[in-house]
Scaffold this motif. Structure first.
Motif, PDB file in Angstrom:
ATOM      1  N   GLY A 126       9.879  37.397  38.800  1.00 44.30           N
ATOM      2  CA  GLY A 126      10.308  38.077  37.589  1.00 44.30           C
ATOM      3  C   GLY A 126       9.167  38.711  36.815  1.00 44.30           C
ATOM      4  O   GLY A 126       8.129  39.071  37.387  1.00 44.30           O
ATOM      5  N   GLU A 127       9.340  38.815  35.483  1.00 45.06           N
ATOM      6  CA  GLU A 127       8.365  39.466  34.614  1.00 45.06           C
ATOM      7  C   GLU A 127       8.027  38.569  33.435  1.00 45.06           C
ATOM      8  O   GLU A 127       8.913  37.979  32.818  1.00 45.06           O
ATOM      9  N   ALA A 128       6.725  38.502  33.104  1.00 50.03           N
ATOM     10  CA  ALA A 128       6.258  37.749  31.933  1.00 50.03           C
ATOM     11  C   ALA A 128       4.813  38.118  31.654  1.00 50.03           C
ATOM     12  O   ALA A 128       4.057  38.451  32.570  1.00 50.03           O
ATOM     13  N   TYR A 129       4.443  38.065  30.396  1.00 51.42           N
ATOM     14  CA  TYR A 129       3.063  38.292  29.967  1.00 51.42           C
ATOM     15  C   TYR A 129       2.519  39.637  30.441  1.00 51.42           C
ATOM     16  O   TYR A 129       1.347  39.767  30.785  1.00 51.42           O
ATOM     17  N   GLY A 130       3.369  40.640  30.526  1.00 45.10           N
ATOM     18  CA  GLY A 130       2.935  41.970  30.933  1.00 45.10           C
ATOM     19  C   GLY A 130       2.734  42.153  32.422  1.00 45.10           C
ATOM     20  O   GLY A 130       2.235  43.196  32.862  1.00 45.10           O
ATOM     21  N   PRO A 140      17.161  40.229  35.218  1.00 48.33           N
ATOM     22  CA  PRO A 140      15.977  39.949  34.390  1.00 48.33           C
ATOM     23  C   PRO A 140      15.706  38.446  34.309  1.00 48.33           C
ATOM     24  O   PRO A 140      16.588  37.674  33.931  1.00 48.33           O
ATOM     25  N   MET A 141      14.486  38.009  34.655  1.00 47.72           N
ATOM     26  CA  MET A 141      14.158  36.590  34.667  1.00 47.72           C
ATOM     27  C   MET A 141      12.651  36.410  34.710  1.00 47.72           C
ATOM     28  O   MET A 141      11.890  37.356  34.925  1.00 47.72           O
ATOM     29  N   PHE A 142      12.220  35.154  34.511  1.00 47.62           N
ATOM     30  CA  PHE A 142      10.822  34.796  34.721  1.00 47.62           C
ATOM     31  C   PHE A 142      10.755  33.381  35.276  1.00 47.62           C
ATOM     32  O   PHE A 142      11.630  32.546  35.013  1.00 47.62           O
ATOM     33  N   TYR A 143       9.704  33.127  36.040  1.00 44.67           N
ATOM     34  CA  TYR A 143       9.441  31.801  36.599  1.00 44.67           C
ATOM     35  C   TYR A 143       7.932  31.697  36.711  1.00 44.67           C
ATOM     36  O   TYR A 143       7.291  32.471  37.438  1.00 44.67           O
ATOM     37  N   VAL A 144       7.336  30.767  35.963  1.00 40.67           N
ATOM     38  CA  VAL A 144       5.887  30.685  35.821  1.00 40.67           C
ATOM     39  C   VAL A 144       5.416  29.268  36.124  1.00 40.67           C
ATOM     40  O   VAL A 144       6.036  28.285  35.689  1.00 40.67           O
ATOM     41  N   HIS A 145       4.309  29.156  36.849  1.00 38.98           N
ATOM     42  CA  HIS A 145       3.675  27.871  37.155  1.00 38.98           C
ATOM     43  C   HIS A 145       2.404  27.752  36.320  1.00 38.98           C
ATOM     44  O   HIS A 145       1.512  28.588  36.407  1.00 38.98           O
ATOM     45  N   TRP A 146       2.332  26.677  35.507  1.00 37.95           N
ATOM     46  CA  TRP A 146       1.131  26.364  34.738  1.00 37.95           C
ATOM     47  C   TRP A 146       0.486  25.090  35.260  1.00 37.95           C
ATOM     48  O   TRP A 146       1.169  24.095  35.514  1.00 37.95           O
ATOM     49  N   GLU A 147      -0.845  25.095  35.371  1.00 38.73           N
ATOM     50  CA  GLU A 147      -1.652  23.884  35.512  1.00 38.73           C
ATOM     51  C   GLU A 147      -2.497  23.791  34.246  1.00 38.73           C
ATOM     52  O   GLU A 147      -3.301  24.682  33.966  1.00 38.73           O
ATOM     53  N   MET A 148      -2.299  22.707  33.460  1.00 39.23           N
ATOM     54  CA  MET A 148      -2.922  22.583  32.147  1.00 39.23           C
ATOM     55  C   MET A 148      -3.852  21.372  32.086  1.00 39.23           C
ATOM     56  O   MET A 148      -3.457  20.267  32.470  1.00 39.23           O
ATOM     57  N   GLN A 149      -5.044  21.580  31.593  1.00 38.55           N
ATOM     58  CA  GLN A 149      -5.948  20.474  31.319  1.00 38.55           C
ATOM     59  C   GLN A 149      -5.616  19.872  29.950  1.00 38.55           C
ATOM     60  O   GLN A 149      -5.028  20.538  29.089  1.00 38.55           O
ATOM     61  N   GLY A 161      14.958  38.906  21.338  1.00 38.13           N
ATOM     62  CA  GLY A 161      14.417  39.936  20.459  1.00 38.13           C
ATOM     63  C   GLY A 161      13.121  40.496  21.002  1.00 38.13           C
ATOM     64  O   GLY A 161      12.374  39.824  21.725  1.00 38.13           O
ATOM     65  N   ASP A 162      12.826  41.761  20.667  1.00 39.50           N
ATOM     66  CA  ASP A 162      11.591  42.430  21.094  1.00 39.50           C
ATOM     67  C   ASP A 162      11.404  42.378  22.604  1.00 39.50           C
ATOM     68  O   ASP A 162      10.295  42.179  23.111  1.00 39.50           O
ATOM     69  N   GLY A 163      12.501  42.531  23.341  1.00 43.30           N
ATOM     70  CA  GLY A 163      12.406  42.554  24.797  1.00 43.30           C
ATOM     71  C   GLY A 163      12.208  41.196  25.428  1.00 43.30           C
ATOM     72  O   GLY A 163      11.865  41.101  26.607  1.00 43.30           O
ATOM     73  N   GLY A 164      12.407  40.119  24.668  1.00 39.97           N
ATOM     74  CA  GLY A 164      12.230  38.778  25.203  1.00 39.97           C
ATOM     75  C   GLY A 164      13.461  38.274  25.938  1.00 39.97           C
ATOM     76  O   GLY A 164      14.395  39.030  26.234  1.00 39.97           O
ATOM     77  N   TYR A 165      13.473  36.973  26.216  1.00 40.18           N
ATOM     78  CA  TYR A 165      14.529  36.350  27.006  1.00 40.18           C
ATOM     79  C   TYR A 165      15.369  35.428  26.123  1.00 40.18           C
ATOM     80  O   TYR A 165      14.829  34.606  25.384  1.00 40.18           O
ATOM     81  N   SER A 166      16.683  35.522  26.233  1.00 36.86           N
ATOM     82  CA  SER A 166      17.559  34.706  25.382  1.00 36.86           C
ATOM     83  C   SER A 166      17.683  33.270  25.883  1.00 36.86           C
ATOM     84  O   SER A 166      18.040  32.376  25.121  1.00 36.86           O
ATOM     85  N   VAL A 191      14.880  22.654  26.862  1.00 39.62           N
ATOM     86  CA  VAL A 191      15.529  23.947  26.690  1.00 39.62           C
ATOM     87  C   VAL A 191      15.160  24.474  25.310  1.00 39.62           C
ATOM     88  O   VAL A 191      15.353  23.785  24.305  1.00 39.62           O
ATOM     89  N   LEU A 192      14.615  25.680  25.256  1.00 32.04           N
ATOM     90  CA  LEU A 192      14.108  26.239  24.006  1.00 32.04           C
ATOM     91  C   LEU A 192      15.200  27.018  23.278  1.00 32.04           C
ATOM     92  O   LEU A 192      16.016  27.691  23.900  1.00 32.04           O
ATOM     93  N   GLU A 193      15.188  26.927  21.963  1.00 39.10           N
ATOM     94  CA  GLU A 193      16.098  27.736  21.157  1.00 39.10           C
ATOM     95  C   GLU A 193      15.775  29.219  21.370  1.00 39.10           C
ATOM     96  O   GLU A 193      14.603  29.587  21.537  1.00 39.10           O
ATOM     97  N   PRO A 194      16.791  30.092  21.347  1.00 35.48           N
ATOM     98  CA  PRO A 194      16.555  31.509  21.655  1.00 35.48           C
ATOM     99  C   PRO A 194      15.467  32.168  20.819  1.00 35.48           C
ATOM    100  O   PRO A 194      14.681  32.972  21.344  1.00 35.48           O
ATOM    101  N   ALA A 195      15.394  31.854  19.524  1.00 38.32           N
ATOM    102  CA  ALA A 195      14.426  32.519  18.651  1.00 38.32           C
ATOM    103  C   ALA A 195      13.152  31.705  18.440  1.00 38.32           C
ATOM    104  O   ALA A 195      12.234  32.159  17.750  1.00 38.32           O
TER     105      ALA A 195
END
Length: 213
Positions: A126-130, A140-149, A161-166, A191-195
């Motif tokens: 999908g698309e995310a972070y440009g 339209p979707m996104f799927y992202v893998h994070w490795e965080m210290q 809003g502003d082209g984001g994901y609901s 699960v994140l609230e839409p806004a």
């Protein structure tokens, strides 16, 4: 995203059956397989035969119907080893549910990656972070893998809003993170609230999958 299966982490003893998912059907959706560790051999009725390795994507669109299997290679079974990954099922738009089945494999430049300040990020689909992944998604979707210290702070893709994901969520595959003041640990999904635009903070070394559409 209609189904999420975290496969592992598992340690297979030498000579064990390991992964042996026999031929079975799918219809009207796409499957996305992504590995953190190990490998699997994919075969399907389109004629595809592929070995998936860590950091790679198998994208199979079932459409009007496909049969596939997923197995551990015989040599890998003999030596044993680890497996850790996630398979997601992704709904097809109504008008594409009956299209011909297809399969594609993606790695390297198809999956844009970023690393800085204790955060590694890979855009799996999908698309995310440009950025846009080379996986042939149908909506339209996104799927992202994070490795965080520990202590790393990062933001999910923007919400409604502003082209984001609901619809957005994050799944913690290992470790634990703080999401807007709430602890989310391995095996849990938030699960994140839409806004909402929360900051995600790693409470320990963590693997996080962000998903939505």
């Amino acid at each position: 995203f209609i189904f999420l299966d975290h496969m592992g982490p598992a340690e297979f003893a030498p000579g064990s059956e390991a992964v042996n998912v026999r031929p079975h059907p799918h219809i009207g959706l796409s499957t996305l397989s992504y590995l953190f560790e190990g490998e699997m051999t994919h075969r399907d009725s389109t004629g595809a035969h592929n070995v998936i390795l860590p950091g790679e994507v198998n994208w199979m669109t079932a459409g009007k119907g496909v049969v596939h299997s997923e197995r551990t290679d015989p040599q890998r079974r003999a030596s044993g080893g680890r497996l850790n990954g996630i398979q997601a099922w992704i709904a097809l738009p109504n008008e594409r549910e009956d299209e011909d089945p297809s399969f594609s494999h993606h790695s390297g430049g198809d999956l844009p990656a970023y690393e800085q300040g204790g955060l590694f990020a890979r855009l799996v689909a999908g698309e995310a972070y440009g950025a846009r992944a080379g996986v042939p998604v149908a909506s339209p979707m996104f799927y992202v893998h994070w490795e965080m210290q520990p202590g790393v702070r990062a933001a999910p893709p923007k919400g409604k809003g502003d082209g984001g994901y609901s619809e957005r969520a994050l799944y913690v595959a290992s470790g634990a993170v703080d999401v807007g003041g709430r602890r989310v640990q391995a095996g849990q999904m938030a699960v994140l609230e839409p806004a909402a635009e929360p900051v995600i903070t790693a409470l320990e070394t963590s693997t996080v999958m962000l998903l939505g559409g």
